[in-house]
Write an enzyme that holds these catalytic residues in place. Sequence first.
Site, short mmCIF file in Angstrom:
data_model
loop_
_atom_site.label_atom_id
_atom_site.label_comp_id
_atom_site.label_asym_id
_atom_site.label_seq_id
_atom_site.Cartn_x
_atom_site.Cartn_y
_atom_site.Cartn_z
N TYR A 51 -5.30 2.60 8.29
CA TYR A 51 -4.58 1.41 7.80
C TYR A 51 -4.33 0.36 8.88
O TYR A 51 -3.60 -0.58 8.66
CB TYR A 51 -3.27 1.81 7.14
CG TYR A 51 -2.41 2.74 7.97
CD1 TYR A 51 -1.76 2.27 9.08
CD2 TYR A 51 -2.28 4.08 7.64
CE1 TYR A 51 -0.98 3.11 9.85
CE2 TYR A 51 -1.51 4.93 8.40
CZ TYR A 51 -0.86 4.43 9.51
OH TYR A 51 -0.11 5.27 10.26
N LYS B 140 11.04 3.19 0.87
CA LYS B 140 11.04 4.62 0.56
C LYS B 140 11.38 4.84 -0.91
O LYS B 140 12.29 4.21 -1.45
CB LYS B 140 12.07 5.34 1.42
CG LYS B 140 11.83 5.19 2.91
CD LYS B 140 10.88 6.22 3.43
CE LYS B 140 11.66 7.40 3.96
NZ LYS B 140 10.81 8.32 4.71
N ASP C 137 2.19 10.46 3.08
CA ASP C 137 3.07 11.44 3.69
C ASP C 137 2.22 12.48 4.42
O ASP C 137 1.87 13.52 3.88
CB ASP C 137 3.91 12.10 2.59
CG ASP C 137 5.14 12.75 3.16
OD1 ASP C 137 5.41 12.54 4.35
OD2 ASP C 137 5.83 13.47 2.41
N CYS D 268 43.69 -14.66 13.57
CA CYS D 268 43.95 -13.66 12.55
C CYS D 268 43.93 -12.27 13.21
O CYS D 268 42.96 -11.92 13.90
CB CYS D 268 42.87 -13.75 11.48
SG CYS D 268 42.81 -12.33 10.40
N CYS E 182 43.45 -14.27 3.06
CA CYS E 182 43.13 -13.18 3.98
C CYS E 182 44.21 -12.11 3.89
O CYS E 182 45.40 -12.42 3.99
CB CYS E 182 43.01 -13.72 5.39
SG CYS E 182 42.81 -12.43 6.62
N LYS F 299 2.62 4.56 1.29
CA LYS F 299 3.02 5.19 2.56
C LYS F 299 2.62 6.65 2.42
O LYS F 299 3.22 7.39 1.63
CB LYS F 299 4.52 5.04 2.79
CG LYS F 299 4.95 5.57 4.13
CD LYS F 299 6.40 5.15 4.39
CE LYS F 299 6.83 5.54 5.79
NZ LYS F 299 6.76 6.95 6.06
N GLU G 51 0.85 -1.20 0.00
CA GLU G 51 0.00 0.00 0.00
C GLU G 51 0.88 1.24 0.00
O GLU G 51 2.09 1.15 0.21
CB GLU G 51 -0.91 0.00 1.24
CG GLU G 51 -0.16 0.12 2.54
CD GLU G 51 -0.99 -0.31 3.74
OE1 GLU G 51 -1.63 0.56 4.33
OE2 GLU G 51 -0.98 -1.51 4.08
N CYS H 65 37.70 -15.93 6.73
CA CYS H 65 39.05 -16.28 7.14
C CYS H 65 38.89 -17.24 8.32
O CYS H 65 38.33 -16.85 9.35
CB CYS H 65 39.83 -15.04 7.57
SG CYS H 65 41.35 -15.48 8.42
N CYS I 245 46.14 -12.10 7.51
CA CYS I 245 47.03 -13.16 8.00
C CYS I 245 47.49 -14.11 6.90
O CYS I 245 48.28 -15.02 7.15
CB CYS I 245 46.35 -13.94 9.12
SG CYS I 245 44.92 -14.88 8.55
#
Length: 665
Positions: A212, A300, A111, A413, A390, A109, A107, A408, A393
């Site tokens: 709503y 949005k 404002d 590490c 990695c 939104k 539906e 990793c 390490c």
Amino acid sequence: MKDIKKYMQELEEKIRYHQYLYYVKNTPEISDFEFDKLFSELIELEKRYPEYASINSPTKVVGSDLSNEFEKFTHKIPVLSLENTYSTPETLEWAKKIGLNQKFSVEWKIDGASLVLYYEKGDLIKGVSRGTGGVGDDITENVRTIRGLPLVLSKKITLSVRGEVYMTFADFEEFNSEYGGRFANPRNLASGSLKQKQSSQVARRPLRLFCYDAYVEDKEFQVNTYEEIINLLKELRFPVSEDIEFVNGKNLENTIEKFRNKKDHLSFPTDGLVIKLNDLKLREELGATSHSPRWARALKFEALMKESKIIDIQVTTGRTGKVTPRAEIEPIQLAGTIVRYATLHNQDYINELGIGIGAIVKVAKRGEIIPAVEEVISPPQMIYKIPENCISCGTKLVRQEEFVDYFCPNENCPARILARLIFFCQKKQMDIEGLGEKQIQTFYNLGYIKNIPDIYKLYQHKEEIQKLEGFGEKSVQIILNGIEKSKSKSLKTLLPSLGFPEIGHKVTEILIDNGYDSIEKIIELVQSPNAKELLLSIYGLGEKTVSSIIQTFKEEKNLNLIQELQELGLNFTYQTSNVNLPKIFEGETWCVTGSFVNFQPRDKAMDLVVLFGGKKVSSVSKNTTHLLLGEGAGSKLEKAKQLGVIIVNEQEFVSRLPENFKEYL
Ligand code: IVH
């Protein structure tokens, strides 16, 4: 006399009906002239027989010139807000987690300004602004003037209704031009209007309403789906948007697209879509965070997006070993902050979008926090590939089948250790003042902090640190004070800060709520032979979490870590604040089935059990002592009967609670 009263009531009803046709249905059956005649007649009669005028008469909508101060009103249920998403894929990701076989609604939104309407036995009692979500302004007198808002319902129903007050673009233009273009946009005008001190002023403003949501207290009007809520609202003649679609999760994407194509042709302002789960029982299970439900998302339209160029791509190894690629971009201003980095999520995402150094991309702020690359506008020469080893390490990265990410696997590490330390000190965790990312990195490089216990031994390096560039006596003291202060944090914060897999804030809270309020109790539980069964019976803990809890507290190195931290003075217990409350349910273990009038969602009843000294479990077993039985009970009832569990109905349950139990809901 009796006839006059009856006649006036009929006249009121007639006027209400024609107002509904005019304002809500847009299909008037009589002319404005005829309508005005009915209206004037009622005004006349009310003047002559004021004792027969009802409080919610349609004539009351013209408002009053008396200045009304708004009283505060505590909402009956928290008025939650929505979590935002900024792109269809992001919304779909959320829906996927719930299950695409579910039904969802889509539906607009709207404002405008958020409003809650409280009706008792069909009469509008209060109109309240959202306010903080907990407490709002009582704006009833202003609300009464909104056209299309039913003041009396066709059924004597007690309910609260949520809606958005808005203004159409056309009404806004007309009204604003009368006032010399003083107002910025329809939303400002709508919400400003509701705060007017004189309701007669509000009555002049062309406010409208879309409803709503409804929360029905009467049992006879119980609803099971959002679709049923919307139908009930329509039946009760509330103005409801015509564009609410109910679709299977698999059709969400198409439906969202359809709405997007329509968004520029609407007569009222919107700032996105709202997607909601249809099934109310599932909604209840999913619950909500303190400010928004997990069963709905706003999508949005104004994706906070801007173009930029990727200058470089780096990978970072997080505390769990997860490797995340991120793009360094030419800095852009986005929603109030300067963005220099944007996440690229994982290799699949990079491949799908065709991301690489030199690409011109669109960057968006997703879910408000982490900026991400969303679209490639001009492609790079080469698509980026995450290194095989990695970067911290050198260990070969692994990709487990069910994950899209590379990890990793090296527990030692340096990047992982550093990330763990940073995580531990963060605001959301132990919140150690003065010990931010930069400082931790410095102390790590110097070897002062190599693990969590080292943080609590940092004072040993006080003199050396004071000599470092950028660290004065004062700043070192702030850090040391911050560290000392963190020792008073309870198990509730400490346990999630340790970053054990699956053991975050929510799980810790659940354990505490169920009586496992010290590390000793948790360890003892894990070591008991039926640990798995006991943990699984706790409401809110699933298979994965349970096995993680068991593994974590069996592992030698974790137990050593806990012991060392205890010796350093950290607090592995949780002192509940409800020590003074009566232990009504002490020694009892409760389970719940069905739905309730006083407890919605029903978890609230279980929270009271815990608050007043009992335990809650999610399924009936031989350890369960009581079953709280609501309307439409499930299979738990049968099982409880078989096991001889004490069955308690809502009324009996309420009678065991203190009289003021609602204060604790
Ligand atoms: S549902 C618990 N539906 O948006 C879910 N909200 O940003 C309640 N809003 O506070 C919200 N149109 O004021 C919902 N169709 C709609 C809406 C809507 C506008 C507003 C509402 C809410 C805010 C969240």
